[in-house]
Design an enzyme around this catalytic site. Structure first.
Site, PDB file in Angstrom:
ATOM      1  N   CYS A 197      -4.620  -7.315   4.578  1.00 29.84           N
ATOM      2  CA  CYS A 197      -6.346  -6.829   4.566  1.00 29.84           C
ATOM      3  C   CYS A 197      -7.547  -7.553   3.771  1.00 29.84           C
ATOM      4  O   CYS A 197      -7.214  -6.988   2.393  1.00 29.84           O
ATOM      5  CB  CYS A 197      -6.528  -5.920   4.931  1.00 29.84           C
ATOM      6  N   CYS A 204      -9.723  -5.111   1.865  1.00 32.02           N
ATOM      7  CA  CYS A 204      -9.030  -4.099   1.244  1.00 32.02           C
ATOM      8  C   CYS A 204      -8.261  -4.732  -0.233  1.00 32.02           C
ATOM      9  O   CYS A 204      -9.187  -3.649  -1.071  1.00 32.02           O
ATOM     10  CB  CYS A 204      -8.129  -3.085   2.088  1.00 32.02           C
ATOM     11  N   ASP A 205      -7.810  -5.232  -0.015  1.00 27.35           N
ATOM     12  CA  ASP A 205      -7.604  -5.597  -1.300  1.00 27.35           C
ATOM     13  C   ASP A 205      -7.537  -6.684  -2.326  1.00 27.35           C
ATOM     14  O   ASP A 205      -7.089  -7.093  -3.064  1.00 27.35           O
ATOM     15  CB  ASP A 205      -5.680  -5.974  -1.156  1.00 27.35           C
TER      16      ASP A 205
END
Ligand code: NDP
Length: 314
Positions: free
Chosen positions: A140, A143-144
């Site tokens: 992701c 997200c990261d």
């Protein structure tokens, strides 16, 4: 184990399909609970900008879109629980009561079920990838990606997701390698043209990852050119997998009929599964369209199918 009274509808999953089903069933005054499952909000919470969802002329972030879905379902009284359904005992009879069990060993009884558990990201299956999950290996970018500002990363895959993730990361990272195992992309032409214009995105066709290197964190990847079998090591700080998804049907697979890829088979032009009173909506039964709008549409269909089932119409 606690047992509640009998519900009209239990919705399993909290993506666009689950929440749309909740909006429709709640407005129809059905007694329902939506169980959000292990990934609240579903796959859209791992997306950046959603530009193609009707009603948002300026686009909307995936998490915001899902928050809006949730608020709308709650406005009509849908009960939303931050829990996961761990097992099910479906009744095989029309009008029968289904039993679902939560992670807290609660037994929930219901006349109808809507399965909207979506699909999850696939991994390559390498031991080194497993060892470094969360330590540089991610599925992701949204997200990261933040953790890789100014760093070098690699994205694996040749579909729309891979290109979207690579483009997102190219804005944060100094360099992004995009490794595609075939000689061409699977992604749409529009996405390809956009990706090809990005100067810090380096595309390598015919390349596969053999090993993720690093003790505690990802430090490099060993890749092979599958045409000439030449290997090389690319120093990277992060590895983002974008190689597709598998449907989340493990909990249901012993009772619900699935296709060869594990997607739930629904009756043509409906959301009916092989079990009376159990319906499926969204990516868990759709390996073709897989869009937020199509998922939301099938969530609505499942709610209407369930309502008719409870009325004895079908
Ligand atoms: P896809 O199945 O479309 O693509 C998966 C990609 O990963 C393919 O290039 C595939 O290669 C590659 N791949 C699969 N397994 C491996 C492996 N073991 N090693 C290396 N590469 C591998 O999945 P996506 O998630 O990209 O897209 C899913 C659906 O969602 C599609 O319909 C897509 O159009 C849609 N989508 C739309 C977006 C948008 O419109 N904005 C954004 C994101 C997704 P190969 O080609 O060799 O099989």
């Amino acid at each position: 184990m606690s047992v509640h009274s009998i519900f009209d509808c239990i919705i399993v999953g909290s993506g666009p399909a689950g929440y749309s089903a909740a909006i429709y069933t709640a407005r129809a005054d059905l007694k329902l609970i939506l169980y959000v499952g292990p990934e609240p909000g579903g796959q859209l919470t791992t997306t950046t900008e959603v530009d193609n969802y009707p009603g948002y002329p300026q686009g909307v972030s995936g998490p915001q879109l899902m928050e809006d879905f949730k608020k709308q379902a709650e406005r009509f009284g849908a009960l939303i629980k931050e829990q996961t359904i761990m097992s099910v005992e479906f009744s095989g009879k029309k009008g029968g009561v289904h039993k679902l069990y939560t992670e807290n060993q609660e037994q929930i009884q219901t006349k109808g079920v809507i399965i909207a558990t979506g699909a999850s990201a696939k991994y390559l299956g390498l031991e080194s990838e497993e060892r470094l999950k969360g330590a540089g290996v991610s599925t992701c970018a949204t997200c990261d990606g933040f953790f890789y500002k100014g760093k070098v990363v690699a994205v694996i895959g040749g579909g729309d997701t891979a290109l979207e993730e690579a483009m997102y990361l190219s804005k944060l990272c100094s360099k992004v390698y995009l490794l595609v195992r075939k000689g061409q992309f699977k992604a749409s032409k529009a996405m390809q043209h956009r990706a090809e214009r990005i100067s810090n995105l380096e595309i390598h066709f015919h390349h596969e990852v053999k090993e993720v290197l690093g003790e505690k964190f990802v430090e490099a990847i060993r890749v092979i050119n599958n045409q000439n079998q030449q290997e090389k090591t690319l120093p990277v700080d992060g590895l983002f997998l974008a190689i597709g998804h598998h449907p989340n049907t493990d909990v249901f697979k012993r009772q619900i009929t699935l296709d060869s890829s594990g997607y739930i088979i629904t009756e043509k032009a409906s959301t009916k599964t092989n079990i009376p009173g159990v319906f499926a909506a969204g990516d868990v039964q759709d390996s073709i369209y897989r869009q937020a709008i199509t998922s939301a549409g099938s969530g609505c269909m499942a709610a209407l199918d369930l309502e008719r089932y409870l009325l004895g119409i079908n």
